[in-house]
Scaffold this active site. Sequence first.
Site, PDB file in Angstrom:
ATOM      1  N   LYS A   1      -1.894  -2.110   7.997  1.00  0.00           N
ATOM      2  CA  LYS A   1      -3.016  -1.529   8.720  1.00  0.00           C
ATOM      3  C   LYS A   1      -3.047  -2.050  10.157  1.00  0.00           C
ATOM      4  O   LYS A   1      -2.752  -3.211  10.411  1.00  0.00           O
ATOM      5  CB  LYS A   1      -4.335  -1.880   8.011  1.00  0.00           C
ATOM      6  CG  LYS A   1      -4.521  -1.156   6.698  1.00  0.00           C
ATOM      7  CD  LYS A   1      -5.889  -1.460   6.108  1.00  0.00           C
ATOM      8  CE  LYS A   1      -6.130  -0.659   4.837  1.00  0.00           C
ATOM      9  NZ  LYS A   1      -7.462  -0.933   4.249  1.00  0.00           N
TER      10      LYS A   1
ATOM     11  N   HIS B   1      -2.460   2.265  -5.945  1.00  0.00           N
ATOM     12  CA  HIS B   1      -3.183   1.023  -5.680  1.00  0.00           C
ATOM     13  C   HIS B   1      -3.358   0.187  -6.945  1.00  0.00           C
ATOM     14  O   HIS B   1      -3.549  -1.034  -6.863  1.00  0.00           O
ATOM     15  CB  HIS B   1      -4.543   1.333  -5.051  1.00  0.00           C
ATOM     16  CG  HIS B   1      -4.817   0.531  -3.822  1.00  0.00           C
ATOM     17  ND1 HIS B   1      -4.031   0.599  -2.684  1.00  0.00           N
ATOM     18  CD2 HIS B   1      -5.770  -0.401  -3.552  1.00  0.00           C
ATOM     19  CE1 HIS B   1      -4.510  -0.225  -1.768  1.00  0.00           C
ATOM     20  NE2 HIS B   1      -5.553  -0.857  -2.281  1.00  0.00           N
TER      21      HIS B   1
ATOM     22  N   ARG C   1       0.859  -1.181   0.000  1.00  0.00           N
ATOM     23  CA  ARG C   1       0.000   0.000   0.000  1.00  0.00           C
ATOM     24  C   ARG C   1       0.899   1.236   0.000  1.00  0.00           C
ATOM     25  O   ARG C   1       2.080   1.169   0.361  1.00  0.00           O
ATOM     26  CB  ARG C   1      -0.899   0.023   1.239  1.00  0.00           C
ATOM     27  CG  ARG C   1      -1.823  -1.184   1.389  1.00  0.00           C
ATOM     28  CD  ARG C   1      -2.619  -1.075   2.670  1.00  0.00           C
ATOM     29  NE  ARG C   1      -3.562  -2.182   2.851  1.00  0.00           N
ATOM     30  CZ  ARG C   1      -3.296  -3.291   3.530  1.00  0.00           C
ATOM     31  NH1 ARG C   1      -2.111  -3.447   4.101  1.00  0.00           N
ATOM     32  NH2 ARG C   1      -4.208  -4.239   3.653  1.00  0.00           N
TER      33      ARG C   1
ATOM     34  N   TYR D   1      -9.362 -10.802  -6.502  1.00  0.00           N
ATOM     35  CA  TYR D   1      -8.266 -10.921  -7.457  1.00  0.00           C
ATOM     36  C   TYR D   1      -8.304 -12.235  -8.233  1.00  0.00           C
ATOM     37  O   TYR D   1      -7.456 -12.472  -9.092  1.00  0.00           O
ATOM     38  CB  TYR D   1      -6.922 -10.779  -6.728  1.00  0.00           C
ATOM     39  CG  TYR D   1      -6.755  -9.423  -6.103  1.00  0.00           C
ATOM     40  CD1 TYR D   1      -6.606  -8.293  -6.898  1.00  0.00           C
ATOM     41  CD2 TYR D   1      -6.784  -9.255  -4.728  1.00  0.00           C
ATOM     42  CE1 TYR D   1      -6.485  -7.028  -6.330  1.00  0.00           C
ATOM     43  CE2 TYR D   1      -6.658  -7.999  -4.152  1.00  0.00           C
ATOM     44  CZ  TYR D   1      -6.514  -6.899  -4.963  1.00  0.00           C
ATOM     45  OH  TYR D   1      -6.397  -5.651  -4.399  1.00  0.00           O
TER      46      TYR D   1
ATOM     47  N   HIS E   1      -3.876  -8.841   4.028  1.00  0.00           N
ATOM     48  CA  HIS E   1      -5.314  -8.825   4.274  1.00  0.00           C
ATOM     49  C   HIS E   1      -5.634  -9.602   5.542  1.00  0.00           C
ATOM     50  O   HIS E   1      -5.032 -10.641   5.819  1.00  0.00           O
ATOM     51  CB  HIS E   1      -6.073  -9.451   3.097  1.00  0.00           C
ATOM     52  CG  HIS E   1      -6.163  -8.574   1.904  1.00  0.00           C
ATOM     53  ND1 HIS E   1      -6.490  -9.024   0.637  1.00  0.00           N
ATOM     54  CD2 HIS E   1      -5.982  -7.227   1.764  1.00  0.00           C
ATOM     55  CE1 HIS E   1      -6.504  -8.029  -0.219  1.00  0.00           C
ATOM     56  NE2 HIS E   1      -6.201  -6.926   0.436  1.00  0.00           N
TER      57      HIS E   1
ATOM     58  N   ARG F   1      -0.660  -2.262  -6.847  1.00  0.00           N
ATOM     59  CA  ARG F   1      -0.947  -3.319  -5.861  1.00  0.00           C
ATOM     60  C   ARG F   1      -1.977  -4.304  -6.434  1.00  0.00           C
ATOM     61  O   ARG F   1      -1.818  -5.524  -6.289  1.00  0.00           O
ATOM     62  CB  ARG F   1      -1.469  -2.672  -4.576  1.00  0.00           C
ATOM     63  CG  ARG F   1      -1.918  -3.650  -3.490  1.00  0.00           C
ATOM     64  CD  ARG F   1      -2.244  -2.843  -2.229  1.00  0.00           C
ATOM     65  NE  ARG F   1      -3.032  -3.568  -1.256  1.00  0.00           N
ATOM     66  CZ  ARG F   1      -2.528  -4.362  -0.315  1.00  0.00           C
ATOM     67  NH1 ARG F   1      -1.228  -4.550  -0.240  1.00  0.00           N
ATOM     68  NH2 ARG F   1      -3.328  -4.969   0.555  1.00  0.00           N
TER      69      ARG F   1
END
Length: 261
Positions: free
Chosen positions: A136, A205, A112, A240, A231, A208
């Site tokens: 995150k 992004h 990210r 994806y 994730h 990514r």
Amino acid sequence: MRHRFDIERPREVAQKHVRAWLVDLVSAKAKQRTVRRKLASLRTFFSFLKKNGAITVNPVSKIPVPKIGRRLPAVVPAEGMDSLLDQAIFPDGFPGLRDRLILEILYTAGLRRAELLSLSLADLDRPGRRFRVRGKGNKERIVPWLPYLDALLDEYLAARREAFPEAGQALLLTDKGRPLYDKFVYNTTKHYLGLLPGLDRHNPHTLRHSFATHLASAGADINAVKELLGHSSLAATQIYLHNSLDRLKKVYEKAHPKGGK
């Protein structure tokens, strides 16, 4: 054709009227987000009226909110990335090495933008070819880099030491030797991705998304892709699979005895 009703007071509005209004919106090709927003506003309005005794029944309360179709991520074709990284003209010296490194890390490690900006010199495990990434929720993960990135890292770090010997620990620096910031990374990717024809989104992004889609399309285990992306759940990673599923469908139709019938 728009529905018209002879209604003067809110208490005269019934569920059938709201449904007819929704049909009109859809017929007028209103976007799903617009329909959801208008319906939410109407529900709040009638809830207010009911709470204050102006009506006894909320005609919107049992009308379901339209679901928003999930937008597939923008992806750069693999050959497009090869063309960009091999043929794009980067500036000479430190700026060009940095710009290329930004694109390479975003694409080959799937980071990210915030994760890229947080990388420090101490986050590089050169012998192990691994980045220590803070994602995150400040969760750390280890992301490998490909062997061919070694030469670019060596060149960049040498140019960084020569140009800014007193710089701090941030891996990526501006032309003035300061740590990179959000807008800088965005503008850099926008410029270079804008060189590719047929691509409508040019943000970090996108690289990514391309990283994840290319791995999934090549048959990478979806759980491995999930870990590389950082994730927290597999549901976020499954989008994806769209390209790989298309590929599998073509293989299936070609290979099955009845595929050509």
